[in-house]
Motif scaffolding. Structure first.
Motif, PDB file in Angstrom:
ATOM      1  N   LEU A 242       7.169 -11.801   3.103  1.00 33.72           N
ATOM      2  CA  LEU A 242       6.997 -13.204   3.460  1.00 33.72           C
ATOM      3  C   LEU A 242       7.983 -13.604   4.564  1.00 33.72           C
ATOM      4  N   ARG A 243       9.229 -13.126   4.469  1.00 35.38           N
ATOM      5  CA  ARG A 243      10.209 -13.423   5.512  1.00 35.38           C
ATOM      6  C   ARG A 243       9.777 -12.818   6.845  1.00 35.38           C
ATOM      7  N   TYR A 244       9.221 -11.615   6.782  1.00 36.99           N
ATOM      8  CA  TYR A 244       8.742 -10.949   7.999  1.00 36.99           C
ATOM      9  C   TYR A 244       7.618 -11.764   8.647  1.00 36.99           C
ATOM     10  N   LEU A 245       6.697 -12.246   7.809  1.00 37.04           N
ATOM     11  CA  LEU A 245       5.588 -13.053   8.324  1.00 37.04           C
ATOM     12  C   LEU A 245       6.088 -14.349   8.955  1.00 37.04           C
ATOM     13  N   ILE A 246       7.030 -15.000   8.302  1.00 41.11           N
ATOM     14  CA  ILE A 246       7.562 -16.258   8.834  1.00 41.11           C
ATOM     15  C   ILE A 246       8.208 -16.036  10.198  1.00 41.11           C
ATOM     16  N   ASN A 247       8.920 -14.912  10.333  1.00 39.73           N
ATOM     17  CA  ASN A 247       9.577 -14.609  11.607  1.00 39.73           C
ATOM     18  C   ASN A 247       8.589 -14.236  12.704  1.00 39.73           C
ATOM     19  N   ARG A 248       7.323 -13.952  12.315  1.00 40.21           N
ATOM     20  CA  ARG A 248       6.278 -13.625  13.291  1.00 40.21           C
ATOM     21  C   ARG A 248       5.241 -14.745  13.370  1.00 40.21           C
ATOM     22  N   ASP A 249       5.673 -15.953  13.124  1.00 45.63           N
ATOM     23  CA  ASP A 249       4.780 -17.128  13.202  1.00 45.63           C
ATOM     24  C   ASP A 249       3.616 -17.034  12.231  1.00 45.63           C
ATOM     25  N   GLY A 250       3.845 -16.355  11.087  1.00 38.99           N
ATOM     26  CA  GLY A 250       2.870 -16.391  10.007  1.00 38.99           C
ATOM     27  C   GLY A 250       1.804 -15.317  10.041  1.00 38.99           C
ATOM     28  N   ALA A 251       1.927 -14.304  10.912  1.00 34.61           N
ATOM     29  CA  ALA A 251       0.879 -13.275  10.979  1.00 34.61           C
ATOM     30  C   ALA A 251       1.484 -11.928  11.361  1.00 34.61           C
ATOM     31  N   MET A 252       0.890 -10.860  10.819  1.00 37.38           N
ATOM     32  CA  MET A 252       1.330  -9.507  11.187  1.00 37.38           C
ATOM     33  C   MET A 252       0.125  -8.571  11.160  1.00 37.38           C
ATOM     34  N   PRO A 253       0.117  -7.553  12.030  1.00 33.71           N
ATOM     35  CA  PRO A 253      -1.037  -6.643  12.130  1.00 33.71           C
ATOM     36  C   PRO A 253      -0.977  -5.501  11.121  1.00 33.71           C
ATOM     37  N   TYR A 254      -0.547  -5.800   9.903  1.00 33.30           N
ATOM     38  CA  TYR A 254      -0.439  -4.783   8.860  1.00 33.30           C
ATOM     39  C   TYR A 254      -1.117  -5.302   7.597  1.00 33.30           C
ATOM     40  N   THR A 255      -1.941  -4.434   6.978  1.00 33.32           N
ATOM     41  CA  THR A 255      -2.648  -4.795   5.747  1.00 33.32           C
ATOM     42  C   THR A 255      -2.547  -3.633   4.770  1.00 33.32           C
ATOM     43  N   ASP A 256      -3.237  -3.741   3.640  1.00 32.90           N
ATOM     44  CA  ASP A 256      -3.206  -2.653   2.668  1.00 32.90           C
ATOM     45  C   ASP A 256      -3.969  -1.426   3.144  1.00 32.90           C
ATOM     46  N   SER A 257      -4.532  -1.508   4.346  1.00 31.31           N
ATOM     47  CA  SER A 257      -5.198  -0.336   4.939  1.00 31.31           C
ATOM     48  C   SER A 257      -4.310   0.373   5.971  1.00 31.31           C
ATOM     49  N   THR A 258      -3.164  -0.196   6.276  1.00 33.99           N
ATOM     50  CA  THR A 258      -2.254   0.401   7.257  1.00 33.99           C
ATOM     51  C   THR A 258      -1.713   1.729   6.728  1.00 33.99           C
ATOM     52  N   GLU A 259      -1.514   2.691   7.629  1.00 38.31           N
ATOM     53  CA  GLU A 259      -1.055   4.022   7.215  1.00 38.31           C
ATOM     54  C   GLU A 259       0.346   3.965   6.619  1.00 38.31           C
ATOM     55  N   ALA A 260       0.589   4.877   5.679  1.00 39.41           N
ATOM     56  CA  ALA A 260       1.833   4.875   4.909  1.00 39.41           C
ATOM     57  C   ALA A 260       3.073   5.065   5.777  1.00 39.41           C
ATOM     58  N   ASP A 261       2.986   5.945   6.786  1.00 36.94           N
ATOM     59  CA  ASP A 261       4.178   6.196   7.604  1.00 36.94           C
ATOM     60  C   ASP A 261       4.558   4.975   8.437  1.00 36.94           C
ATOM     61  N   LYS A 271       3.941   2.953   0.584  1.00 32.11           N
ATOM     62  CA  LYS A 271       2.637   2.297   0.721  1.00 32.11           C
ATOM     63  C   LYS A 271       2.252   1.595  -0.587  1.00 32.11           C
ATOM     64  N   SER A 272       2.523   2.239  -1.728  1.00 30.89           N
ATOM     65  CA  SER A 272       2.163   1.626  -3.011  1.00 30.89           C
ATOM     66  C   SER A 272       2.987   0.359  -3.265  1.00 30.89           C
ATOM     67  N   SER A 273       4.282   0.382  -2.914  1.00 34.45           N
ATOM     68  CA  SER A 273       5.118  -0.812  -3.087  1.00 34.45           C
ATOM     69  C   SER A 273       4.629  -1.937  -2.171  1.00 34.45           C
ATOM     70  N   PHE A 274       4.240  -1.579  -0.947  1.00 33.80           N
ATOM     71  CA  PHE A 274       3.715  -2.554   0.008  1.00 33.80           C
ATOM     72  C   PHE A 274       2.443  -3.216  -0.539  1.00 33.80           C
ATOM     73  N   LYS A 275       1.540  -2.384  -1.071  1.00 34.01           N
ATOM     74  CA  LYS A 275       0.279  -2.932  -1.588  1.00 34.01           C
ATOM     75  C   LYS A 275       0.514  -3.838  -2.796  1.00 34.01           C
ATOM     76  N   ARG A 276       1.485  -3.441  -3.679  1.00 32.66           N
ATOM     77  CA  ARG A 276       1.770  -4.292  -4.835  1.00 32.66           C
ATOM     78  C   ARG A 276       2.349  -5.635  -4.399  1.00 32.66           C
ATOM     79  N   ALA A 277       3.279  -5.585  -3.442  1.00 32.14           N
ATOM     80  CA  ALA A 277       3.894  -6.819  -2.968  1.00 32.14           C
ATOM     81  C   ALA A 277       2.861  -7.712  -2.270  1.00 32.14           C
TER      82      ALA A 277
END
Length: 303
Positions: A242-261, A271-277
């Motif tokens: 959420l902090r990352y999104l706020i610092n990018r004006d509310g949007a980021m080009p990463y989703t639960d389909s983004t590659e793990a690396d 990747k699993s922690s990212f998807k859970r969050a």
């Protein structure tokens, strides 16, 4: 020039005297550098540096027997922290990759825990100031060595835990490392196992850590984790996104389909922690995924 033939060390006990004994002996005679002590027909030397006071013939003194640096059976008035037949925690004072680790047992000559009694992996070896639970043993030549605690002995020492320990933070010291994880003895003498999946880094023999009790077994043994409870970790990871999104004006080009690396590089999480969050934030209707982007959902009063 002929090389001098190396003499084999003479380590056999003097009569009935053996290294590891604690006994009372009588001063038989004095020399310029120490005293010969007698017990029955046996004698052993006590160097003046190993005596706590000036002694006289016929004085009785309590001593501990060991092999000195020249492999001679000798006496000291210093008493060991751990005697033959006892177990105790001894501090690592030095590490030799070829020989093993040396422990402080309360006398001037350090006690060797031989390489064969240490883990196979070097990064699981103890380091200076770590504590090892050991007793004494003799090698084939009668020299004193440290012997790691056995599982049978730990069972005798251990105190069963009860269900009230669950989720508590405890301190424990590693007494055995195996492929699946590490066994620790806690400050209250509970046996604790930490699986490798529950570690935040490889544990080493003798290392003392704090961890959380995740499970109390029926036999009173504990399972532990060095990681935060999942609900706590999910919350921390969600706040990070959420902090990352706020610092990018509310949007980021990463989703639960983004590659793990990419996820690991950008957010230092799996990747699993990212998807859970991300799932937590979506469930709370704080973010949404649109056309390969994750965006903060603005409330009406924020639009």
């Amino acid at each position: 020039m002929h090389k001098k033939k190396k003499r084999e060390p003479q380590l056999a006990a003097t009569g009935s005297l053996q290294a590891g004994m604690t006994l009372t002996m009588t001063v038989a005679r004095k020399t310029e550098i120490g005293y010969f002590l007698r017990e029955g027909n046996d004698e052993v030397f006590l160097h003046e540096k190993e005596a706590h006071e000036r002694l006289h013939v016929d004085d009785e003194v309590e001593v501990f027997l060991y092999h000195d640096h020249e492999n001679r059976l000798a006496a000291t008035m210093d008493m060991p922290y751990v005697s033959m037949g006892e177990y105790g925690w001894l501090e690592v004072v030095d590490v030799s990759p070829r020989m093993g680790v040396f422990l402080d047992n309360g006398i001037k000559k350090d006690l060797l825990l031989f390489v064969d009694d240490l883990p196979k992996l070097a990064d699981e070896w103890p380091r200076p100031r770590d504590q090892i639970l050991v007793t004494l043993k003799q090698d084939k030549l009668g020299r004193l060595l440290a012997k790691p605690v056995t599982e049978a002995e730990v069972t005798k020492i251990a105190v069963p835990a009860d269900e009230s320990m669950r989720n508590k933070q405890v301190e424990g010291t590693v007494y055995k490392v195996i492929a699946a994880g590490a066994f620790l003895l806690t400050e209250d003498d509970h046996i604790l196992f930490i699986h490798r999946d529950e570690m935040v880094g490889r544990l080493r023999l003798g290392q003392t850590i704090r961890c959380r009790i995740s499970y109390v077994r029926e036999d009173g043994r504990l399972n532990g984790s060095m990681k935060e409870r999942k609900e706590v970790q999910y919350g921390e990871d969600a706040d990070k996104l959420l902090r990352y999104l706020i610092n990018r004006d509310g949007a980021m080009p990463y989703t639960d389909s983004t590659e793990a690396d990419i996820i690991r590089e950008k957010f230092q999480m799996s990747k699993s922690s990212f998807k859970r969050a991300l799932g937590k934030l979506m469930k709370e209707r704080r973010v949404e995924q649109v056309d390969g982007w994750t965006k903060i959902i603005r409330r009406d009063d924020e639009k």
